[in-house]
Design a protein around this motif. Structure first.
Motif, PDB file in Angstrom:
ATOM      1  N   GLY A 150     -15.330 -31.150  44.779  1.00 22.05           N
ATOM      2  CA  GLY A 150     -14.414 -30.019  44.666  1.00 22.05           C
ATOM      3  C   GLY A 150     -13.889 -29.779  43.269  1.00 22.05           C
ATOM      4  N   LYS A 151     -14.127 -30.733  42.359  1.00 20.04           N
ATOM      5  CA  LYS A 151     -13.670 -30.561  40.978  1.00 20.04           C
ATOM      6  C   LYS A 151     -14.650 -29.754  40.127  1.00 20.04           C
ATOM      7  CE  LYS A 151     -10.888 -34.781  40.957  1.00 20.04           C
ATOM      8  NZ  LYS A 151     -10.616 -36.075  40.308  1.00 20.04           N
ATOM      9  N   LEU A 152     -15.790 -29.396  40.722  1.00 13.20           N
ATOM     10  CA  LEU A 152     -16.773 -28.594  39.979  1.00 13.20           C
ATOM     11  C   LEU A 152     -16.372 -27.123  40.037  1.00 13.20           C
ATOM     12  CD1 LEU A 152     -20.016 -30.356  41.283  1.00 13.20           C
ATOM     13  CD2 LEU A 152     -18.830 -30.746  39.119  1.00 13.20           C
ATOM     14  N   VAL A 153     -15.219 -26.840  39.500  1.00 15.14           N
ATOM     15  CA  VAL A 153     -14.609 -25.520  39.676  1.00 15.14           C
ATOM     16  C   VAL A 153     -15.303 -24.426  38.865  1.00 15.14           C
ATOM     17  CG1 VAL A 153     -12.357 -26.453  40.293  1.00 15.14           C
ATOM     18  CG2 VAL A 153     -12.920 -26.103  37.885  1.00 15.14           C
ATOM     19  N   ASN A 154     -16.119 -24.804  37.892  1.00 15.07           N
ATOM     20  CA  ASN A 154     -16.792 -23.811  37.055  1.00 15.07           C
ATOM     21  C   ASN A 154     -18.280 -23.669  37.376  1.00 15.07           C
ATOM     22  OD1 ASN A 154     -14.429 -23.346  35.336  1.00 15.07           O
ATOM     23  ND2 ASN A 154     -14.812 -25.400  34.556  1.00 15.07           N
ATOM     24  N   LEU A 155     -18.761 -24.443  38.329  1.00 15.10           N
ATOM     25  CA  LEU A 155     -20.196 -24.540  38.593  1.00 15.10           C
ATOM     26  C   LEU A 155     -20.731 -23.295  39.300  1.00 15.10           C
ATOM     27  CD1 LEU A 155     -22.522 -26.602  38.241  1.00 15.10           C
ATOM     28  CD2 LEU A 155     -22.101 -27.298  40.605  1.00 15.10           C
ATOM     29  N   LYS A 156     -21.918 -22.831  38.862  1.00 13.79           N
ATOM     30  CA  LYS A 156     -22.562 -21.686  39.494  1.00 13.79           C
ATOM     31  C   LYS A 156     -23.627 -22.102  40.501  1.00 13.79           C
ATOM     32  CE  LYS A 156     -21.873 -18.134  35.942  1.00 13.79           C
ATOM     33  NZ  LYS A 156     -20.863 -18.867  35.190  1.00 13.79           N
ATOM     34  N   GLU A 157     -24.315 -23.217  40.271  1.00 19.79           N
ATOM     35  CA  GLU A 157     -25.388 -23.645  41.166  1.00 19.79           C
ATOM     36  C   GLU A 157     -25.253 -25.125  41.488  1.00 19.79           C
ATOM     37  OE1 GLU A 157     -30.189 -23.209  41.231  1.00 19.79           O
ATOM     38  OE2 GLU A 157     -29.354 -24.356  39.585  1.00 19.79           O
ATOM     39  N   LEU A 158     -25.288 -25.451  42.790  1.00 15.37           N
ATOM     40  CA  LEU A 158     -25.308 -26.840  43.250  1.00 15.37           C
ATOM     41  C   LEU A 158     -26.487 -27.005  44.192  1.00 15.37           C
ATOM     42  CD1 LEU A 158     -24.104 -29.658  43.528  1.00 15.37           C
ATOM     43  CD2 LEU A 158     -22.662 -28.798  45.377  1.00 15.37           C
ATOM     44  N   ASP A 159     -27.413 -27.901  43.828  1.00 13.73           N
ATOM     45  CA  ASP A 159     -28.608 -28.133  44.633  1.00 13.73           C
ATOM     46  C   ASP A 159     -28.794 -29.635  44.818  1.00 13.73           C
ATOM     47  OD1 ASP A 159     -31.049 -28.246  45.872  1.00 13.73           O
ATOM     48  OD2 ASP A 159     -32.095 -26.947  44.456  1.00 13.73           O
ATOM     49  N   VAL A 160     -28.538 -30.107  46.043  1.00 10.46           N
ATOM     50  CA  VAL A 160     -28.750 -31.518  46.378  1.00 10.46           C
ATOM     51  C   VAL A 160     -29.735 -31.625  47.539  1.00 10.46           C
ATOM     52  CG1 VAL A 160     -26.509 -32.278  45.517  1.00 10.46           C
ATOM     53  CG2 VAL A 160     -26.715 -31.504  47.885  1.00 10.46           C
ATOM     54  N   SER A 161     -30.606 -30.650  47.665  1.00 11.70           N
ATOM     55  CA  SER A 161     -31.542 -30.604  48.784  1.00 11.70           C
ATOM     56  C   SER A 161     -32.562 -31.738  48.700  1.00 11.70           C
ATOM     57  CB  SER A 161     -32.269 -29.256  48.789  1.00 11.70           C
ATOM     58  OG  SER A 161     -32.984 -29.067  47.576  1.00 11.70           O
ATOM     59  N   GLY A 162     -33.184 -32.029  49.862  1.00 11.51           N
ATOM     60  CA  GLY A 162     -34.271 -32.992  49.889  1.00 11.51           C
ATOM     61  C   GLY A 162     -33.866 -34.406  49.566  1.00 11.51           C
ATOM     62  N   ASN A 163     -32.690 -34.817  50.035  1.00 11.63           N
ATOM     63  CA  ASN A 163     -32.252 -36.189  49.869  1.00 11.63           C
ATOM     64  C   ASN A 163     -32.010 -36.804  51.252  1.00 11.63           C
ATOM     65  OD1 ASN A 163     -31.721 -37.075  46.901  1.00 11.63           O
ATOM     66  ND2 ASN A 163     -31.054 -34.934  46.958  1.00 11.63           N
ATOM     67  N   LYS A 164     -31.200 -37.834  51.308  1.00 11.81           N
ATOM     68  CA  LYS A 164     -30.877 -38.472  52.587  1.00 11.81           C
ATOM     69  C   LYS A 164     -29.368 -38.527  52.779  1.00 11.81           C
ATOM     70  CE  LYS A 164     -35.048 -41.359  52.316  1.00 11.81           C
ATOM     71  NZ  LYS A 164     -35.597 -42.736  52.259  1.00 11.81           N
ATOM     72  N   LEU A 165     -28.715 -37.488  52.319  1.00  9.45           N
ATOM     73  CA  LEU A 165     -27.260 -37.428  52.403  1.00  9.45           C
ATOM     74  C   LEU A 165     -26.828 -37.256  53.853  1.00  9.45           C
ATOM     75  CD1 LEU A 165     -26.580 -35.114  49.348  1.00  9.45           C
ATOM     76  CD2 LEU A 165     -26.281 -37.587  49.450  1.00  9.45           C
ATOM     77  N   SER A 166     -25.718 -37.887  54.212  1.00  9.44           N
ATOM     78  CA  SER A 166     -25.204 -37.816  55.572  1.00  9.44           C
ATOM     79  C   SER A 166     -23.726 -37.429  55.534  1.00  9.44           C
ATOM     80  CB  SER A 166     -25.405 -39.158  56.280  1.00  9.44           C
ATOM     81  OG  SER A 166     -24.779 -40.202  55.545  1.00  9.44           O
ATOM     82  N   GLY A 167     -23.093 -37.497  56.705  1.00 13.61           N
ATOM     83  CA  GLY A 167     -21.695 -37.116  56.782  1.00 13.61           C
ATOM     84  C   GLY A 167     -21.539 -35.616  56.879  1.00 13.61           C
ATOM     85  N   GLU A 168     -20.330 -35.144  56.710  1.00 15.48           N
ATOM     86  CA  GLU A 168     -20.023 -33.719  56.837  1.00 15.48           C
ATOM     87  C   GLU A 168     -20.016 -33.038  55.468  1.00 15.48           C
ATOM     88  OE1 GLU A 168     -16.415 -33.255  58.990  1.00 15.48           O
ATOM     89  OE2 GLU A 168     -17.258 -34.008  60.882  1.00 15.48           O
ATOM     90  N   ILE A 169     -20.167 -31.741  55.509  1.00 11.71           N
ATOM     91  CA  ILE A 169     -20.033 -30.948  54.283  1.00 11.71           C
ATOM     92  C   ILE A 169     -18.571 -31.006  53.863  1.00 11.71           C
ATOM     93  CG2 ILE A 169     -20.247 -28.658  53.264  1.00 11.71           C
ATOM     94  CD1 ILE A 169     -22.366 -28.038  55.371  1.00 11.71           C
ATOM     95  N   PRO A 170     -18.266 -31.504  52.669  1.00 14.80           N
ATOM     96  CA  PRO A 170     -16.850 -31.656  52.297  1.00 14.80           C
ATOM     97  C   PRO A 170     -16.144 -30.308  52.185  1.00 14.80           C
ATOM     98  CG  PRO A 170     -18.290 -32.135  50.430  1.00 14.80           C
ATOM     99  CD  PRO A 170     -19.176 -31.983  51.625  1.00 14.80           C
ATOM    100  N   SER A 171     -14.988 -30.234  52.807  1.00 19.11           N
ATOM    101  CA  SER A 171     -14.215 -28.988  52.744  1.00 19.11           C
ATOM    102  C   SER A 171     -13.727 -28.705  51.335  1.00 19.11           C
ATOM    103  CB  SER A 171     -13.018 -29.072  53.696  1.00 19.11           C
ATOM    104  OG  SER A 171     -12.194 -30.178  53.360  1.00 19.11           O
TER     105      SER A 171
END
Length: 853
Positions: A461-482
């Motif tokens: 959530g601190k990536l307040v200036n970011l335009k693109e976030l791509d973490v696809s194709g991994n093994k991440l679990s849990g919920e999408i952080p609010s």
């Protein structure tokens, strides 16, 4: 200007120089005086003027023809203003003119043919204007010309060969025009030429093989962004004064001459984007000889056909080297350990080759680096932790390699990083929060195609200036952080092909700049949030292959079936017809209603007991209507829409003290105004740090959404999520009681006073503090279906003979005394002296049974 007044003779005015012999104005030197307006035609009256300098002001309008009356004028500088119109043809009358500067204005039209009569003209500089047409061939008549510069205009046609007649020409600049054809050989024969640039035109042809001999004084030789062909002339090594050679983005072939190494003053070599090299061993041998060029600052060789092994001699280049680009060639081998010697490198481009081996720690010592391009190679091993020392780094590309191990948290020290791409490697472990919270990232963070595990850190959530976030194709679990809702600059959010679960957070509604969302191939469940259809900029949405269910929204991006993908969610229904989804049943299209049995009444009463009067009133009605009857569905219709933390935060002015109504052991109550409706509400925020608060929330939530009573506040909505500190957040939203709180009505300023008041009246005068009309009045606000049963109760109570009525009243009074006794015990100031909740339940059951019997 303040000094230009009658108090001084004009010869003493600022910027005015007079001829002492006749007191006539000789020079007007008014550069950088912040002057505005236009040149008046009366300028032509200054017939003794030899110099006029108006550069770097705010003049506009045309250059008046009257300037041609200044026949003695030698220097005319109009640069860095906003003059428009054409170059005045009357300048031809200024026969003594030797210098004419009109750089960076708004001049239009063509180069006047008449200017070619100015035989004394030595400098003609009209850069950065809108001059069009062709260069007149008569320009060759300007025999005194030493500088000819029309950079960044719109000149077309070919370069006239007559320019070669200007034997004293030293500076020739036609950068960024639309010239075509070849460079006349006559120009290559002007031996006095020291500066030659025709960059960014449409020129073609080969460079003369003897150009280094015919231009012995050349210092700058540039023709990039054209279509020059053929080899780089070996003879250029004879031009001992050569400082810069730049022919990037052409079609040159062959290789770089080894004898360039004798040009010790050379500081820039740029042959990016050509066809140099053969893809074979030996293509880069010339680099060894460039070590003699001790002033070299730029070496650009990217996007060519250079082959062979990465030369170790690269580490022997000048320590002044700032830019080294070798990307997109056919180079193999490893990066030499000595590369850390190039301490002034700001850009290192090695992308798109066949480089392998591990990345040397020495790269982390190049602390002046702004850009590091190592992508699309075969690098293996781990990412050196020393890369975290690159504090000036803004761009780091390492995608499409064979890097493994974890992402070093030290990269979080690169606090100027704008873009980080580590995609398509073999990286494992968790995504370090130090990197995921790097607020400087504003272009892209790409970690796709690795084997990262764990959850997506809340710190994202601190990536307040970011335009693109791509973490696809991994093994991440849990919920999408609010917390992603804080990334308000996001335009592209790609989380596909992981093991994410849970619902799509409602908090993402705040990301109004999103253009693309891809959550496909995860384990997400629940309904598709309606807010996705209200993101006005959203053009592409992929939610395919999850476990989503229910009604598909039909607004916004959902109107265009080609812009969304919902495949592999077999429980979806509705939506636009092009989706070919089944119609929704009533159960699908409405939220399910929960029905509570009579058992809810007891916990409700227990909660109300803590507010003494509500206990005395509501408990009676609950017991009176305690026969089991189903509750209507309408009781739940108003609380189905949940609210986000942000909504409630804004509605209460950030939960400010000014909005605080009251507080208790399990939380605080704030007054707020909903932005969506303007309705005034009371927001009860639970203190989840207190043990039992969460259960209290659920009990109160279930009870108040099941029962309606005129003495019970109506619940409008709920709120849940994460607050600004990352703590869990739960709240109940009530209809605001405009007449104030109960304690204010009964005893202003002291909520405990009412308990004292009850205790003083107890037990003989209890009925004096209770609204007696409520004891026997039929309660119509409890929603039940069996109205005939209500009528029977009313008959028995209100129409029966006097004795039963008297007995009923007596029973009611006894019941009320018993209820208040429980209430007083529960409100004892000392917690250890309060009645245990199990005892409260038993006593309330007993009171009810006694009343009903």
């Amino acid at each position: 200007m303040s000094s230009w007044n009658d108090s001084f003779h004009f010869c003493n005015w600022v910027g005015v120089i007079c001829d002492p012999s006749n007191r006539r104005i000789k020079i007007l030197d008014l550069g950088s005086q912040k002057l505005v307006g236009s040149i008046p035609p009366s300028i032509g009256n200054l017939t003794f003027l030899i110099g006029l300098n108006l550069k770097n002001n705010f003049f506009q309008g045309i250059i008046p023809q009257e300037i041609g009356r200044l026949t003695r004028l030698q220097h005319l500088n109009l640069s860095y203003n906003s003059f428009g119109g054409q170059i005045p043809t009357n300048l031809t009358h200024c026969t003594n003119l030797s210098i004419f500067h009109a750089i960076q204005n708004e001049l239009v039209g063509q180069i006047p043919e008449q200017l070619t009569t100015l035989s004394k003209l030595a400098v003609l500089a009209v850069d950065i204007n809108h001059i069009s047409g062709t260069i007149p061939s008569s320009i060759g008549n300007l025999s005194s010309l030493s500088l000819f510069s029309f950079m960044q205009n719109r000149l077309q046609g070919s370069i006239p060969p007559e320019i070669g007649l200007i034997s004293g020409l030293g500076f020739f600049q036609l950068y960024a025009n639309e010239l075509s054809g070849t460079v006349p050989s006559s120009i290559y024969n002007i031996s006095s030429l020291y500066y030659f640039t025709v960059v960014q035109n449409k020129l073609h042809g080969q460079l003369p093989p003897d150009v280094g001999l015919t231009l012995p004084n050349i210092e700058t030789f540039a023709g990039g962004l054209n279509n020059f062909t053929g080899p780089i002339p070996v003879s250029l090594s004879n031009a001992s004064q050569l400082r810069l050679i730049d022919f990037a983005e052409n079609s040159l072939t062959g290789t770089v001459p080894k004898n360039f190494g004798i040009l010790q003053g050379l500081n820039r070599i740029n042959f990016d984007d050509n066809k140099l090299g053969s893809g074979q061993m030996g293509d880069l041998d010339f680099i060894t000889y460039l070590s003699n060029c001790t002033s070299l600052e730029v070496l650009g060789l990217s996007r060519n056909m250079f082959g062979g092994k990465f030369p170790n001699s690269i580490a022997n280049l000048s320590t002044n080297l700032q830019i080294l680009t070798l990307g997109s060639n056919r180079i193999y081998g490893s990066v030499p350990n000595g590369i850390e010697k190039l301490v002034n490198l700001t850009l290192l481009g090695l992308e798109g080759n066949y480089l392998n081996g591990s990345l040397p720690d020495g790269v982390g010592k190049l602390q002046q680096l702004n850009g590091l391009y190592l992508n699309v190679n075969g690098f293996s091993g781990s990412i050196p932790t020393s890369f975290g020392n690159l504090s000036l780094l803004t761009k780091l590309f390492m995608e499409e390699n064979r890097l493994e191990g974890s992402i070093p948290p030290s990269l979080g020290n690169c606090n100027r990083l704008l873009v980080l791409n580590l995609s398509s490697n073999n990286l494992s472990g968790t995504a370090p929060k130090e990197v995921m919270s790097l607020s400087s990232l504003s272009i892209s963070l790409a970690l796709a195609g690795n084997s990262l595990t764990g959850s997506l850190p809340f710190e994202v959530g601190k990536l307040v200036n970011l335009k693109e976030l791509d973490v696809s194709g991994n093994k991440l679990s849990g919920e999408i952080p609010s917390s992603l809702s804080s990334c308000l600059s996001l335009e592209r959010l790609v989380l596909k092909s992981n093991f994410l679960q849970g619902k799509i957070p409602e908090s993402l509604r705040d990301l109004r700049g999103l253009e693309e969302i891809d959550f496909s191939r995860n384990n997400l469940s629940g309904r598709i949030p309606e807010f996705l259809g209200k993101l006005l900029l959203l053009k592409k949405l992929n939610l395919s292959f999850n476990n989503l269910e229910g009604l598909v929204p039909s607004e916004g991006v959902f109107r265009n079936a080609s812009a969304i993908s919902l495949l592999g969610n077999n429980k979806l229904c509705g939506g636009v017809s092009d989706l070919n989804l089944p119609k929704c049943s009533q159960d699908d299209s409405h939220s399910s209603r929960n029905f509570l049995s009579l058992k809810v009444v007891i916990p409700l009463t227990i909660g109300i007991v803590l507010s003494i009067l509500l206990c005395s009133l509501a408990a009676f009605y609950v017991m009176k209507k305690s026969t089991k009857r189903p509750l209507t569905r309408s009781a739940t219709e108003d609380w189905q829409r949940g609210m986000s933390y942000a909504e409630l935060f804004n509605s209460t002015n950030g939960f400010s003290k000014d909005n605080l109504i009251g507080s208790g052991s399990f939380g605080s109550v704030y007054k707020g105004v909903l932005n969506s409706t303007g309705e005034t509400v009371a927001v009860k925020v639970l203190n989840l740090q207190r043990q039992g608060a969460s259960k209290s929330f659920m009990d109160e939530y279930k009870a108040l959404t099941t029962i309606r009573h005129r003495n019970l506040l109506k619940i409008i909505s709920t709120g849940s999520g994460v607050d600004l500190q990352g703590h869990g957040f739960k709240a109940l939203v009530f209809k605001f009681m405009s007449n104030g709180s109960l304690d204010q009505w009964l005893h202003p300023g002291d909520a405990k006073a009412f308990a004292v008041f009850v205790e003083m009246a107890f037990p003989e005068r209890v009925m004096d503090i209770v609204d007696r009309s409520l004891v026997f009045e039929e309660e119509e606000d409890i929603v039940v279906d069996n109205k005939n049963e209500e009528a029977k109760i009313e008959e028995i109570t209100m129409i029966g003979n006097e004795k039963p009525q008297t007995d009923a009243r007596s029973g009611m009074e006894d019941c009320m005394v018993s209820v208040l006794r429980v209430g007083l015990s529960c409100s004892n100031a000392m917690p250890r002296e309060r009645m245990l909740i199990k005892v409260v339940v038993n006593k309330m059951h007993a009171i009810r049974d006694s009343l009903l019997s």
